[in-house]
Design a protein around this motif. Structure first.
Motif, PDB file in Angstrom:
ATOM      1  N   GLN A   1      -0.432 -10.155  -4.158  1.00 31.77           N
ATOM      2  CA  GLN A   1      -0.578 -10.209  -2.569  1.00 31.77           C
ATOM      3  C   GLN A   1       0.002  -9.010  -2.638  1.00 31.77           C
ATOM      4  O   GLN A   1       0.244  -8.091  -3.157  1.00 31.77           O
ATOM      5  N   SER A   2      -0.413  -8.531  -1.343  1.00 30.54           N
ATOM      6  CA  SER A   2      -0.041  -7.015  -1.569  1.00 30.54           C
ATOM      7  C   SER A   2       0.640  -6.634   0.192  1.00 30.54           C
ATOM      8  O   SER A   2      -0.061  -7.850   1.752  1.00 30.54           O
ATOM      9  N   LYS A   3       0.787  -5.491   0.679  1.00 28.73           N
ATOM     10  CA  LYS A   3       1.333  -5.592   2.167  1.00 28.73           C
ATOM     11  C   LYS A   3       0.658  -4.047   2.225  1.00 28.73           C
ATOM     12  O   LYS A   3       0.874  -3.488   1.929  1.00 28.73           O
ATOM     13  N   CYS A   4       1.163  -3.989   3.669  1.00 27.37           N
ATOM     14  CA  CYS A   4       0.590  -2.895   4.795  1.00 27.37           C
ATOM     15  C   CYS A   4       1.485  -3.225   5.814  1.00 27.37           C
ATOM     16  O   CYS A   4       1.988  -4.128   6.325  1.00 27.37           O
ATOM     17  N   GLY A   5       1.011  -2.022   6.644  1.00 29.56           N
ATOM     18  CA  GLY A   5       1.635  -1.541   7.874  1.00 29.56           C
ATOM     19  C   GLY A   5       2.779  -0.914   8.118  1.00 29.56           C
ATOM     20  O   GLY A   5       3.356  -0.289   9.205  1.00 29.56           O
ATOM     21  N   ILE A   6       3.389   0.200   7.552  1.00 28.13           N
ATOM     22  CA  ILE A   6       4.272   1.145   7.211  1.00 28.13           C
ATOM     23  C   ILE A   6       3.214   2.270   6.634  1.00 28.13           C
ATOM     24  O   ILE A   6       2.501   2.304   5.313  1.00 28.13           O
ATOM     25  N   ARG A   7       3.458   3.612   8.158  1.00 31.05           N
ATOM     26  CA  ARG A   7       2.822   4.145   7.682  1.00 31.05           C
ATOM     27  C   ARG A   7       3.976   5.797   7.615  1.00 31.05           C
ATOM     28  O   ARG A   7       5.652   5.401   7.147  1.00 31.05           O
ATOM     29  N   GLY A   8       3.924   6.756   7.092  1.00 35.86           N
ATOM     30  CA  GLY A   8       4.709   7.874   7.168  1.00 35.86           C
ATOM     31  C   GLY A   8       5.477   8.272   8.645  1.00 35.86           C
ATOM     32  O   GLY A   8       5.569   8.781   9.667  1.00 35.86           O
TER      33      GLY A   8
ATOM     34  N   ASP B   1       0.835  -0.850   0.204  1.00 35.21           N
ATOM     35  CA  ASP B   1      -0.046   0.184   0.122  1.00 35.21           C
ATOM     36  C   ASP B   1       0.668   0.831   0.017  1.00 35.21           C
ATOM     37  O   ASP B   1       0.376   2.492  -0.001  1.00 35.21           O
ATOM     38  N   ILE B   2       2.321   0.834   0.109  1.00 33.93           N
ATOM     39  CA  ILE B   2       2.776   2.461   0.766  1.00 33.93           C
ATOM     40  C   ILE B   2       3.456   3.045  -0.938  1.00 33.93           C
ATOM     41  O   ILE B   2       4.518   3.827  -1.175  1.00 33.93           O
ATOM     42  N   TYR B   3       3.771   1.729  -1.892  1.00 34.58           N
ATOM     43  CA  TYR B   3       4.326   2.022  -3.211  1.00 34.58           C
ATOM     44  C   TYR B   3       3.427   2.990  -3.942  1.00 34.58           C
ATOM     45  O   TYR B   3       2.791   2.944  -4.563  1.00 34.58           O
ATOM     46  N   GLY B   4       4.435   3.750  -4.366  1.00 31.06           N
ATOM     47  CA  GLY B   4       3.553   4.596  -4.828  1.00 31.06           C
ATOM     48  C   GLY B   4       2.497   5.481  -4.083  1.00 31.06           C
ATOM     49  O   GLY B   4       1.707   6.287  -5.064  1.00 31.06           O
ATOM     50  N   ALA B   5       2.780   5.719  -2.843  1.00 28.40           N
ATOM     51  CA  ALA B   5       1.609   6.023  -2.109  1.00 28.40           C
ATOM     52  C   ALA B   5       0.199   5.772  -2.754  1.00 28.40           C
ATOM     53  O   ALA B   5      -1.116   6.577  -2.388  1.00 28.40           O
ATOM     54  N   GLY B   6       0.331   4.529  -2.934  1.00 30.39           N
ATOM     55  CA  GLY B   6      -1.173   3.751  -3.252  1.00 30.39           C
ATOM     56  C   GLY B   6      -1.184   3.541  -4.919  1.00 30.39           C
ATOM     57  O   GLY B   6      -2.124   2.569  -5.733  1.00 30.39           O
ATOM     58  N   LYS B   7      -1.137   4.429  -5.112  1.00 30.00           N
ATOM     59  CA  LYS B   7      -1.229   4.280  -6.919  1.00 30.00           C
ATOM     60  C   LYS B   7      -0.388   3.292  -7.485  1.00 30.00           C
ATOM     61  O   LYS B   7      -0.836   3.091  -9.146  1.00 30.00           O
TER      62      LYS B   7
END
Length: 306
Positions: A78-85, A50-56
């Motif tokens: 497959q996707s990943k989540c959990g990293i925020r700014g 979800d952080i790749y290109g901020a979702g773009k």
């Protein structure tokens, strides 16, 4: 293209994964060409976050391929989540919100695999378990895994999570081999013998967790590729070129083959946006490197084989 059965799932996956960290840098038509090339080469596994290109990147991927049921059936997503700014967030609320956002951007009803991207030391496993249960029971996520987790972190999470953790995505390349080094030089009083990874390779094989190698061409933490670097890795490049000539493939294919040769059945996550380089990666899927060639490459990278 060699395929592997991801343990504890019904997923028959290519051992080459198309990574999508930078695809939003391409036009939609070029991205479609890249994705279709992957499918033509036998690559059926596509990795996002979800952080790749901020979702773009996820949105771009779905738009480029004009995501529909027919295409979706050909893919393992497959996707990943959990990293925020600037911090990590494994809270139930964030995991559920992230998963919904990923599904919307990829224009699909479900993910085959959802990974927790990097360890959140503030994680509360019970809360993660609740999020996983909700995603699984609703059909939004079929399987779960982690990325960059140590064995102990994985064990801690697995204690509370009902679903088997089936994947761990870690950094591995010929020029970045801590998951291999200490196991080869056990008890030696040298830097290479320092255990920096808590034996995650052996642990994953014991627990039937599929490893996925990210940055397979990097010489460090995004420090640039080792292929073609004749200043820092002249001997390695010479050895790789020599073996590439023997098999009639590119140096990229040999760099991939060095990882896929390992009996742990490690998947290789490419990050290229170049069609020819993606084909070169695919060519490394099942090159039968001999033990002499595999260890020769390892030694040429500057490592000791006692």
């Amino acid at each position: 293209m060699k395929t592997i059965q991801i343990a504890n799932t019904d997923l028959r996956a290519s051992n080459i994964i198309m990574g999508n960290m930078r695809i939003n840098q391409l036009s939609l038509s070029d991205t479609e060409r890249l994705i279709r090339t992957a499918l033509e080469e036998g690559i059926n596994f596509f990795d996002h976050a979800d952080i790749y290109g901020a979702g773009k990147c996820e949105t771009h991927f779905a738009e480029a391929i004009q995501m529909n049921d027919s295409i979706r059936e050909q893919m393992i997503l497959q996707s990943k989540c959990g990293i925020r700014g600037g911090y990590f967030d494994f809270s139930k609320e964030h995991i559920l919100t992230s998963a919904d956002g990923i599904l919307q951007r990829l224009n699909t009803d479900y993910l085959d695999v959802l990974l927790l991207h990097r360890p959140d030391t503030l994680m509360e496993p019970e809360e993660i378990a609740e999020a996983f249960d909700k995603l699984h029971s609703s059909g939004k996520v079929r399987y779960f895994g982690v990325s960059n987790f140590s064995p102990a972190q994985t064990e801690l999470l697995q204690k509370y999570v009902k679903q088997k953790l089936v994947v761990n995505q870690i950094q591995l390349s010929i020029a970045h081999t801590p998951v291999i080094d200490s196991g080869i030089t056990l008890n030696m009083n040298i830097d290479q013998a320092i255990n920096r990874d808590s034996s995650v390779l052996e642990y994953s094989r014991l627990k039937d967790i599929t490893l996925q190698a990210w940055s397979p061409f990097q010489k460090g933490f995004f420090e640039g590729p080792f292929l073609g670097d004749m200043e820092q890795y002249p001997e390695l490049n010479q050895k790789i070129d020599e073996i590439a000539a023997k098999y009639g493939v590119s140096n990229t294919a040999i760099a991939v083959a060095w990882i896929t040769r390992h009996p742990a059945n490690i998947q290789v996550v490419t990050g290229t946006t170049n069609v020819q380089r993606l084909k070169d990666c695919a060519a490394g899927s099942e090159i039968p490197l001999t033990r002499e060639e595999w260890y020769g490459i390892y030694r040429a990278s500057g490592k000791i084989v006692p």
